[in-house]
Design a protein around this motif. Sequence first.
Motif, PDB file in Angstrom:
ATOM      1  N   ALA A 158       0.840  -1.200   0.000  1.00  0.00           N
ATOM      2  CA  ALA A 158       0.000   0.000   0.000  1.00  0.00           C
ATOM      3  C   ALA A 158       0.877   1.252   0.000  1.00  0.00           C
ATOM      4  O   ALA A 158       0.557   2.257  -0.651  1.00  0.00           O
ATOM      5  CB  ALA A 158      -0.919  -0.005   1.211  1.00  0.00           C
ATOM      6  N   TRP A 174      -8.023  -6.934  -4.122  1.00  0.00           N
ATOM      7  CA  TRP A 174      -9.185  -6.718  -3.268  1.00  0.00           C
ATOM      8  C   TRP A 174     -10.054  -5.559  -3.708  1.00  0.00           C
ATOM      9  O   TRP A 174     -11.196  -5.416  -3.246  1.00  0.00           O
ATOM     10  CB  TRP A 174      -8.764  -6.517  -1.806  1.00  0.00           C
ATOM     11  CG  TRP A 174      -7.730  -5.475  -1.528  1.00  0.00           C
ATOM     12  CD1 TRP A 174      -6.388  -5.680  -1.316  1.00  0.00           C
ATOM     13  CD2 TRP A 174      -7.931  -4.050  -1.410  1.00  0.00           C
ATOM     14  NE1 TRP A 174      -5.747  -4.484  -1.080  1.00  0.00           N
ATOM     15  CE2 TRP A 174      -6.670  -3.470  -1.125  1.00  0.00           C
ATOM     16  CE3 TRP A 174      -9.050  -3.226  -1.504  1.00  0.00           C
ATOM     17  CZ2 TRP A 174      -6.492  -2.103  -0.947  1.00  0.00           C
ATOM     18  CZ3 TRP A 174      -8.888  -1.854  -1.335  1.00  0.00           C
ATOM     19  CH2 TRP A 174      -7.621  -1.311  -1.055  1.00  0.00           C
ATOM     20  N   ALA A 175      -9.553  -4.727  -4.621  1.00  0.00           N
ATOM     21  CA  ALA A 175     -10.324  -3.564  -5.054  1.00  0.00           C
ATOM     22  C   ALA A 175     -11.264  -3.866  -6.213  1.00  0.00           C
ATOM     23  O   ALA A 175     -11.955  -2.977  -6.702  1.00  0.00           O
ATOM     24  CB  ALA A 175      -9.383  -2.421  -5.450  1.00  0.00           C
ATOM     25  N   TRP A 221      -8.584 -11.300   3.470  1.00  0.00           N
ATOM     26  CA  TRP A 221      -7.680 -10.262   2.976  1.00  0.00           C
ATOM     27  C   TRP A 221      -6.584  -9.945   3.971  1.00  0.00           C
ATOM     28  O   TRP A 221      -5.474  -9.559   3.575  1.00  0.00           O
ATOM     29  CB  TRP A 221      -8.468  -9.008   2.608  1.00  0.00           C
ATOM     30  CG  TRP A 221      -9.379  -9.279   1.455  1.00  0.00           C
ATOM     31  CD1 TRP A 221     -10.744  -9.293   1.453  1.00  0.00           C
ATOM     32  CD2 TRP A 221      -8.988  -9.655   0.131  1.00  0.00           C
ATOM     33  NE1 TRP A 221     -11.225  -9.634   0.219  1.00  0.00           N
ATOM     34  CE2 TRP A 221     -10.163  -9.858  -0.617  1.00  0.00           C
ATOM     35  CE3 TRP A 221      -7.752  -9.828  -0.510  1.00  0.00           C
ATOM     36  CZ2 TRP A 221     -10.150 -10.230  -1.962  1.00  0.00           C
ATOM     37  CZ3 TRP A 221      -7.728 -10.198  -1.837  1.00  0.00           C
ATOM     38  CH2 TRP A 221      -8.922 -10.394  -2.551  1.00  0.00           C
ATOM     39  N   PRO A 228      -5.667  -4.894   2.981  1.00  0.00           N
ATOM     40  CA  PRO A 228      -6.264  -3.588   3.230  1.00  0.00           C
ATOM     41  C   PRO A 228      -6.637  -3.394   4.703  1.00  0.00           C
ATOM     42  O   PRO A 228      -6.964  -2.289   5.110  1.00  0.00           O
ATOM     43  CB  PRO A 228      -7.533  -3.616   2.373  1.00  0.00           C
ATOM     44  CG  PRO A 228      -7.927  -5.061   2.381  1.00  0.00           C
ATOM     45  CD  PRO A 228      -6.642  -5.855   2.435  1.00  0.00           C
ATOM     46  N   GLU A 243      -6.569   5.228   0.842  1.00  0.00           N
ATOM     47  CA  GLU A 243      -6.396   4.359  -0.313  1.00  0.00           C
ATOM     48  C   GLU A 243      -7.672   3.576  -0.604  1.00  0.00           C
ATOM     49  O   GLU A 243      -8.094   3.447  -1.763  1.00  0.00           O
ATOM     50  CB  GLU A 243      -5.236   3.381  -0.094  1.00  0.00           C
ATOM     51  CG  GLU A 243      -5.083   2.452  -1.293  1.00  0.00           C
ATOM     52  CD  GLU A 243      -3.946   1.466  -1.153  1.00  0.00           C
ATOM     53  OE1 GLU A 243      -3.143   1.388  -2.095  1.00  0.00           O
ATOM     54  OE2 GLU A 243      -3.885   0.762  -0.137  1.00  0.00           O
ATOM     55  N   MET A 244      -8.309   3.024   0.438  1.00  0.00           N
ATOM     56  CA  MET A 244      -9.536   2.263   0.217  1.00  0.00           C
ATOM     57  C   MET A 244     -10.599   3.141  -0.431  1.00  0.00           C
ATOM     58  O   MET A 244     -11.298   2.711  -1.354  1.00  0.00           O
ATOM     59  CB  MET A 244     -10.051   1.686   1.537  1.00  0.00           C
ATOM     60  CG  MET A 244      -9.207   0.560   2.089  1.00  0.00           C
ATOM     61  SD  MET A 244      -9.948  -0.235   3.540  1.00  0.00           S
ATOM     62  CE  MET A 244     -11.210  -1.263   2.783  1.00  0.00           C
TER      63      MET A 244
END
Length: 359
Positions: A158, A174-175, A221, A228, A243-244
């Motif tokens: 990240a 994961w995004a 995750w 995340p 970021e998320m």
Amino acid sequence: TKPECSKSLILSGRGDQESRIRSWFRDSSETLLLRSQSKDEVIAALAATVLRLPPEERESILSRMLVIDETSAWTSLVNAGSPLFLVQNFTNEIALSDALRKAHRVIVPVEGNGPSGEGMIVLPPLLPSGVEAELRAAGITEVEAKKAAHIARSSTRAFRRKLARNQAIRQPEWAGSEHAPLLLTCMLAGSWQENHDGDRSALAVLSSKSYEEVSRSSTRWFQQPDRPLSLTSGVWSLVSREEMWGLISGFLTIDDMKRFERVAVDILTAADPKYDLPTGEQWLARTKGHNPKYSEELSAGMADTLAFLGAQDSPFHLEYGFSPQEVSQRVVRQVLRKANEDWRIWATNMRLLHVLSEA
């Protein structure tokens, strides 16, 4: 990355491990097992260590060190002749044995959490103060350096995405649309206790799923190198809310935000039952079974989310007819109105007032 990650940054807080790696290069014939969050991080720390060696020693190692990703190239190099320093960036026990028989020195990167066997060197998380100092020296502002240093401690991937020059590396698995919905719940909650019944119920309502589904997704995750979420002593938290939001907020729906409003108001207007006791007995509240409906972590997480939404200057990706700031302001207005009717709510949220004032 921009700025480039210096050798000192990559090894921040890892002085003992750097010394052990140096010692291995100088006098050990054993295979070196080096563990971190990801194999890329292992290789980066290994390279930084070698590059900080005295010039003559550094050049001697670099001229004989190779990172190998697949078996055919490994086999060719193992049979080439002179002993090499080989980094085995793939899994094959037979290939490893062949290299050792030919007197090559082998380094095996190991990623993820797990037991550390005898002789394994485990890289600790980066030291935030060291990362911050390096970024400040590279011209990053104090506020941005602090944010990046916090991310670096939890997830180096990240951290790399935050500083990336090449935007293509900024999309973690994961995004994707398949996984984002349940992670949106985690992003909006901010933090919570895994074993707190009230928190579990709140996240179930927030997600419109069972908490077991939320927990399975979170655990999955968390176990990945590019995580995340962070889990410490039973408390879930975000590696990087910023970021998320940037990666998955586009999947938010109006129903998600309506549920968030209801849940946030419920959490932040839940008075601590200790205030039902006489002042002199409030310190005994927990022993008498007067426990808060929600954990402090979830209340703080919700307050942080409201402050974050209040600071956003762009609309949602869908045409909802309202902005993130309006969502935040509506929740805060409802909380303050109820607090004016019940002093216990003011007392319960006293520690959060500075955060809510930013919403």
